[in-house]
Design an enzyme around this catalytic site. Sequence first.
Site, mmCIF file in Angstrom:
data_model
loop_
_atom_site.group_PDB
_atom_site.id
_atom_site.type_symbol
_atom_site.label_atom_id
_atom_site.label_comp_id
_atom_site.label_asym_id
_atom_site.label_seq_id
_atom_site.Cartn_x
_atom_site.Cartn_y
_atom_site.Cartn_z
ATOM 1 N N THR A 115 5.652 -12.184 -26.784
ATOM 2 C CA THR A 115 6.516 -12.531 -25.661
ATOM 3 C C THR A 115 7.507 -13.592 -26.120
ATOM 4 O O THR A 115 7.116 -14.675 -26.562
ATOM 5 C CB THR A 115 5.680 -13.059 -24.480
ATOM 6 O OG1 THR A 115 4.821 -12.004 -24.022
ATOM 7 C CG2 THR A 115 6.575 -13.500 -23.336
ATOM 8 N N TYR A 137 1.663 -15.314 -27.178
ATOM 9 C CA TYR A 137 2.695 -16.349 -27.105
ATOM 10 C C TYR A 137 2.669 -17.093 -28.432
ATOM 11 O O TYR A 137 1.637 -17.180 -29.098
ATOM 12 C CB TYR A 137 2.410 -17.333 -25.962
ATOM 13 C CG TYR A 137 2.629 -16.770 -24.585
ATOM 14 C CD1 TYR A 137 3.915 -16.578 -24.082
ATOM 15 C CD2 TYR A 137 1.546 -16.461 -23.765
ATOM 16 C CE1 TYR A 137 4.114 -16.074 -22.813
ATOM 17 C CE2 TYR A 137 1.737 -15.961 -22.487
ATOM 18 C CZ TYR A 137 3.025 -15.768 -22.020
ATOM 19 O OH TYR A 137 3.216 -15.269 -20.761
ATOM 20 N N ARG A 196 1.800 -6.121 -11.560
ATOM 21 C CA ARG A 196 1.114 -6.506 -10.324
ATOM 22 C C ARG A 196 0.346 -5.362 -9.657
ATOM 23 O O ARG A 196 -0.773 -5.582 -9.182
ATOM 24 C CB ARG A 196 2.129 -7.119 -9.355
ATOM 25 C CG ARG A 196 2.693 -8.464 -9.821
ATOM 26 C CD ARG A 196 3.790 -8.947 -8.867
ATOM 27 N NE ARG A 196 4.344 -10.242 -9.222
ATOM 28 C CZ ARG A 196 5.453 -10.410 -9.957
ATOM 29 N NH1 ARG A 196 6.091 -9.339 -10.442
ATOM 30 N NH2 ARG A 196 5.915 -11.616 -10.225
ATOM 31 N N PRO A 215 1.061 -6.978 -20.119
ATOM 32 C CA PRO A 215 0.148 -8.101 -20.373
ATOM 33 C C PRO A 215 0.157 -9.096 -19.225
ATOM 34 O O PRO A 215 1.213 -9.567 -18.807
ATOM 35 C CB PRO A 215 0.705 -8.715 -21.660
ATOM 36 C CG PRO A 215 2.137 -8.304 -21.704
ATOM 37 C CD PRO A 215 2.190 -6.952 -21.058
ATOM 38 N N HIS A 254 10.057 -10.869 -17.450
ATOM 39 C CA HIS A 254 8.767 -11.515 -17.176
ATOM 40 C C HIS A 254 8.386 -11.369 -15.705
ATOM 41 O O HIS A 254 7.778 -12.254 -15.097
ATOM 42 C CB HIS A 254 8.843 -13.003 -17.555
ATOM 43 C CG HIS A 254 7.576 -13.561 -18.119
ATOM 44 N ND1 HIS A 254 7.410 -13.821 -19.460
ATOM 45 C CD2 HIS A 254 6.412 -13.936 -17.537
ATOM 46 C CE1 HIS A 254 6.208 -14.339 -19.672
ATOM 47 N NE2 HIS A 254 5.582 -14.405 -18.520
ATOM 48 N N ALA A 301 -2.407 -12.438 -17.572
ATOM 49 C CA ALA A 301 -3.528 -13.340 -17.843
ATOM 50 C C ALA A 301 -4.625 -13.184 -16.802
ATOM 51 O O ALA A 301 -4.382 -12.772 -15.668
ATOM 52 C CB ALA A 301 -3.029 -14.785 -17.854
ATOM 53 N N ARG A 337 7.151 0.475 -8.809
ATOM 54 C CA ARG A 337 6.203 0.626 -7.708
ATOM 55 C C ARG A 337 5.887 2.080 -7.387
ATOM 56 O O ARG A 337 5.139 2.354 -6.451
ATOM 57 C CB ARG A 337 6.744 -0.062 -6.439
ATOM 58 C CG ARG A 337 6.946 -1.574 -6.569
ATOM 59 C CD ARG A 337 5.624 -2.290 -6.749
ATOM 60 N NE ARG A 337 5.780 -3.746 -6.809
ATOM 61 C CZ ARG A 337 5.911 -4.435 -7.933
ATOM 62 N NH1 ARG A 337 5.924 -3.798 -9.102
ATOM 63 N NH2 ARG A 337 6.028 -5.754 -7.910
ATOM 64 N N GLY A 367 9.280 -4.247 -14.922
ATOM 65 C CA GLY A 367 9.976 -5.016 -13.905
ATOM 66 C C GLY A 367 10.234 -4.240 -12.632
ATOM 67 O O GLY A 367 11.186 -3.467 -12.550
ATOM 68 N N LYS A 421 8.730 -8.642 -26.571
ATOM 69 C CA LYS A 421 8.810 -8.480 -25.114
ATOM 70 C C LYS A 421 9.646 -9.605 -24.509
ATOM 71 O O LYS A 421 9.385 -10.786 -24.746
ATOM 72 C CB LYS A 421 7.410 -8.498 -24.500
ATOM 73 C CG LYS A 421 7.391 -8.343 -22.982
ATOM 74 C CD LYS A 421 5.966 -8.322 -22.469
ATOM 75 C CE LYS A 421 5.915 -8.174 -20.958
ATOM 76 N NZ LYS A 421 6.411 -9.383 -20.266
#
Length: 364
Positions: free
Chosen positions: A155, A129, A311, A77, A256, A79, A291, A288, A232
Amino acid sequence: MALLAPAEFESAARARLPADVWDFIAGGSGAESTLAANLAQFGDYALRPRVLVDVAGCDPSLTLLGSELRAPIGVAPMAYHRLVDPEGEVATARATGRTGTLLIAGIFASRTLEEISAAAEGPLWLQLYWLRRRDVLAGLVERAEAAGYRALVLTVDAPRIGRRLRDLRNGFAVPADVRAVNLDPELMRASHHGDAGASGIETHAREQFDPSLTWADLAWLRERSRLPLVLKGILTAEDARLAVEHGADAVVVSNHGGRQLDGALPSLAALPEVVDAVPPEFPVLFDGGVRSGADVAVALALGARAVLVGRPVLWGLAVGGEDGAAQVLDQLSSELTHTMALLGRPRLRGLDRGALSERAGRYR
């Protein structure tokens, strides 16, 4: 030139995005030590390949909380996907549908829950949240059920927002044309106003997040929804056991993305103790620092049922919209299958701790 790895998407995305938006996405809290440690921790494990195993048909598919996935990968998740692409979460939803992966839409999504659901061909969960306004929270849960979301992800590591120095220096605020459209604009007013030394995101969280939340409050949420509840932000065996005791259906081991408590355990370092603390059938997810598909394999070998990616998906979205996000997810899935073949472990059940050799590490 074709982009063949998430790191290449990272460079391309950074060149396209405004500096303050890039910092909002890329940054962590404090000195960003946990952000860096999330990435570095994967280096503490080496893979132990087995040979002369039939790997002609590697299968990374699984069923997670009743949903079938072609790979044990989901979008964490996050934003405001419209910060990086005009279609925002709708493009991300199409990308996960194309790749057979999971999408967890954020409470601060920049497209409506219904628009995201209409675009999603695969499983879709909603992240929450805990807001001071419980009526708003209850309304979101009701909308999610009606729109076909299959789980709620609460979360639990954000009673307040971490001190994110990049955002403070930039005075970061959400642009006026990007909104958390699933919430009343009045609730989100502070997020659109920032000044040097003050982040609109931090101000908004201070006003709207309820820091008094305890384990006992989870019963209120369970009473209002039949959907599975995923917590989470779990990093300890103690909290993992409490999650089971209080009726959670799964947990996500997460710090996070290094954006909350700087100096917290890297997620990968916390994963084994959480897995060992819960019943074998209880799903533990992980996020976390992932990649590559090899990173996914390491997390699965340490006991994660599925891995969430953050990301890199936004990098793909920034570079190529739906196609870019789908390419990142496809790369991770194909790299995972490639790793499984070369490890001599063609099924997910074969990815266990025997697939890893532990190097001397800082976090043990």
